[in-house]
Structure formats: structure tokens, C-alpha cells
Design an enzyme around this catalytic site. Sequence first.
Site, mmCIF file in Angstrom:
data_model
loop_
_atom_site.group_PDB
_atom_site.id
_atom_site.type_symbol
_atom_site.label_atom_id
_atom_site.label_comp_id
_atom_site.label_asym_id
_atom_site.label_seq_id
_atom_site.Cartn_x
_atom_site.Cartn_y
_atom_site.Cartn_z
ATOM 1 N N HIS A 141 -0.449 0.205 -10.149
ATOM 2 C CA HIS A 141 -1.174 -0.743 -9.279
ATOM 3 C C HIS A 141 -1.628 -1.984 -10.060
ATOM 4 O O HIS A 141 -2.826 -2.267 -10.157
ATOM 5 C CB HIS A 141 -2.363 -0.044 -8.608
ATOM 6 C CG HIS A 141 -2.772 -0.696 -7.308
ATOM 7 N ND1 HIS A 141 -3.292 0.007 -6.255
ATOM 8 C CD2 HIS A 141 -2.751 -1.990 -6.907
ATOM 9 C CE1 HIS A 141 -3.571 -0.826 -5.252
ATOM 10 N NE2 HIS A 141 -3.247 -2.048 -5.633
ATOM 11 N N ARG B 232 0.843 -1.194 0.000
ATOM 12 C CA ARG B 232 0.000 0.000 0.000
ATOM 13 C C ARG B 232 0.874 1.239 0.000
ATOM 14 O O ARG B 232 1.910 1.295 0.686
ATOM 15 C CB ARG B 232 -0.911 0.005 1.237
ATOM 16 C CG ARG B 232 -2.132 -0.900 1.102
ATOM 17 C CD ARG B 232 -3.098 -0.400 0.017
ATOM 18 N NE ARG B 232 -4.257 -1.244 -0.181
ATOM 19 C CZ ARG B 232 -4.355 -2.230 -1.093
ATOM 20 N NH1 ARG B 232 -3.347 -2.523 -1.897
ATOM 21 N NH2 ARG B 232 -5.473 -2.922 -1.216
ATOM 22 N N GLU C 263 -2.394 7.835 -4.554
ATOM 23 C CA GLU C 263 -2.827 7.181 -5.784
ATOM 24 C C GLU C 263 -4.176 7.703 -6.290
ATOM 25 O O GLU C 263 -5.089 7.847 -5.464
ATOM 26 C CB GLU C 263 -2.975 5.684 -5.428
ATOM 27 C CG GLU C 263 -2.719 4.743 -6.530
ATOM 28 C CD GLU C 263 -2.621 3.318 -5.967
ATOM 29 O OE1 GLU C 263 -1.721 3.052 -5.152
ATOM 30 O OE2 GLU C 263 -3.454 2.496 -6.366
HETATM 31 C C1 DGY Z 1 -5.640 -5.747 -3.424
HETATM 32 O O1 DGY Z 1 -6.339 -6.699 -3.775
HETATM 33 O O2 DGY Z 1 -5.633 -5.318 -2.277
HETATM 34 C C2 DGY Z 1 -4.748 -5.136 -4.454
HETATM 35 O O3 DGY Z 1 -4.137 -4.015 -4.059
HETATM 36 C C3 DGY Z 1 -5.462 -4.994 -5.770
HETATM 37 O O4 DGY Z 1 -5.139 -6.142 -6.408
#
Ligand code: DGY
Length: 323
Positions: A289, A242, A271
Site C-alpha cells: 500500500h 482498494r 490488508e
Molecule cells: C488513500 O489515501 O486512500 C490511500 O489509499 C492511501 O494513500
Amino acid sequence: MSRPKVIVTRRWHPDVEAVLSERYDTVLNVDDHPMSVAELQDALRSADAVLPTVSDKVNAEVLSATNIRAKILGSNGVGFNHIDLDAAKAAGLTVTNTPEVLTDCTADLAMTLLLTVARRVGEGERHLRSGEWTGWRPTHMMGTSVTGKTLGLIGMGRIARAVAARAAHGFNMKIIFHDPFPPKAEDIADLNATQCASPEEVFAQADFVSLHCPGGKETYHLISTAAFAAMKPGAFLINSARGDVIDEAALVIALKNGEIAGAGLDVFEKEPAVSADLLTMENVVLLPHLGSATMETRKAMGMRVVENIDAFFAGETPRDKLV
Ligand code: DGY
């Protein structure tokens, strides 16, 4: 009997949209626009299930909507820091996510970032496409070797362990990690991994630091000025977890000052906005991402949401219930 009404906040894999439309009174987001606070609130008021993704901020403001009809948020993604779980619970909502099905895909991408930044792949491709390449020479675009180096993992959940397996068995890397909730010994038995008592212990030894902790309050800016000072000057930082785990302004300074050698990032603090400085740096690899972005995985994630809401509407506890 009327079918439950389901609102899907973004376009999903076509096979999953087809299944949802078959089983439920489904409203799709045909033009795939990001939903506003008002649209998310309308969805909560008008449907029995709302199916958000990790880019929908289902925060306390959204969940403060009056007359919420929805009973379940079937989120498409493993991370859940985009949903205020306490507020969702207080609003009477069950919340589910999609663990396991994206583990390998995301681990593959973390290794892609690691290899790409160490071997200057993005830079090399830009160089060739620009027409500047004049041919092989011994000093041209020398990168950093990966095989045999030390990989330090912050967080040792499923995705971190999948990264460690690739790194240990494919690249003969030494694995070290820190996790306040470490896995069982048998889950890491074949990785020859060494547990560190603190993130700082990892930073001091790792040639590559890869982040695999959840986002949110607990880990906000875990990687900031002090962490960069503790890392080896030649270290690379990889983030497929993240964005807000890294203080992006501090990262820019660390890269400018040569405190670390480079970074491979799939996620960003604000983001989809990315610090302007990062966009100009050659020793940084930036992806939008894409951790779970394969056809197979996005279908599996969507089908896991279907499984969760099917169970919920059948009166059972969904397999991936968070609250
Ligand atoms: C998630 O699933 O948390 C990712 O960041 C997106 O694939």
C-alpha cells in the site's frame, strides 16, 4: 483560551506533527502502533478532533462509543471506506479526507505496477540477486510490451485520468474506460479516451485493466470469476485502489489457470494479510500500500488535514468535508 485537543492515530510526516503540536494540544502515537477499538473510542471521548488514517477502521462499533467529545474526524487519505459516514454523522462528527494532493503520486505507482509486472522487473531482480543470472541470451525473461497497448480503466476519477495521461502521452497507449459517473468531456479531451458502457466492455478489449473505483459495498468483488473470464488471456490486472474490489481467491484461481497473465497489486482484500498463493507467484507484483508514500505527498496529505481542521475550528466549512 485553551487549544482544541487533537489525537493523531499514527505517526505522520514530522513537519506535519510539528505544525499540529504548535497549533493544538496534540497527542501523537509515539510508537506508531495500530489503535484498537477501545483506543479509538477513548480518543473519540477525550479529544476535540481525531485524525485517523486509511488503516483505522472507524466503523459503527467504534462510533457507538458513548459520550463522544470529538467533533471532527480529519482523515489522512483520499479513500474513506474505512469510516462509516452514516454512523459518524449520527454521532455528530464532521468527516474530511485529503483529495487531489496524492493524485500524481498514486498514478505514478499504478504505472510502476503496470511496467513492473509486464516487464518482469521483480522477478528479474530476484533472479539477479539470487546469483542465478548467467548472462544475456535472446530468450531470457521475455516480458510483455507496454507501448501502444490498450489500457482499460475501471473508474475515471482524478487518479485514473492521471494514469491515463501518463499511459497515453508517455507510452502511446489506447485508453478505454468505464465509470457510472463519467467525467466531463473537457476533462478527458487530451486523452483520446473511449468510454465503454460496462466494465465487461473494458475487460474484453484491455491488455491492462487498472482499477480506480472506490472500495465499499458498491464495488465489493467487482472483479471476480466472471470478470476474469471476460478478460483477455494475456491481460494484466493492476490495483492501486482498494483491495476488496477484487475477489482475491478468484484472482488466485484465474492466475493459476492462466485466465490472465499477471497482476500488480498495492492493496489487498484483507490488508495487511495477503493470500499465501500470491506470495509464491512470479507473475504477480505485490507492494505494501505505497500509492501515496513519498515524503512530498505524505507531507501534503498531512497539511491538507491541518487545513481542514483549522477551518473547522475557525467555524468555517472545511474544504474536504464529506459529511
Ligand atoms: C488513500 O489515501 O486512500 C490511500 O489509499 C492511501 O494513500
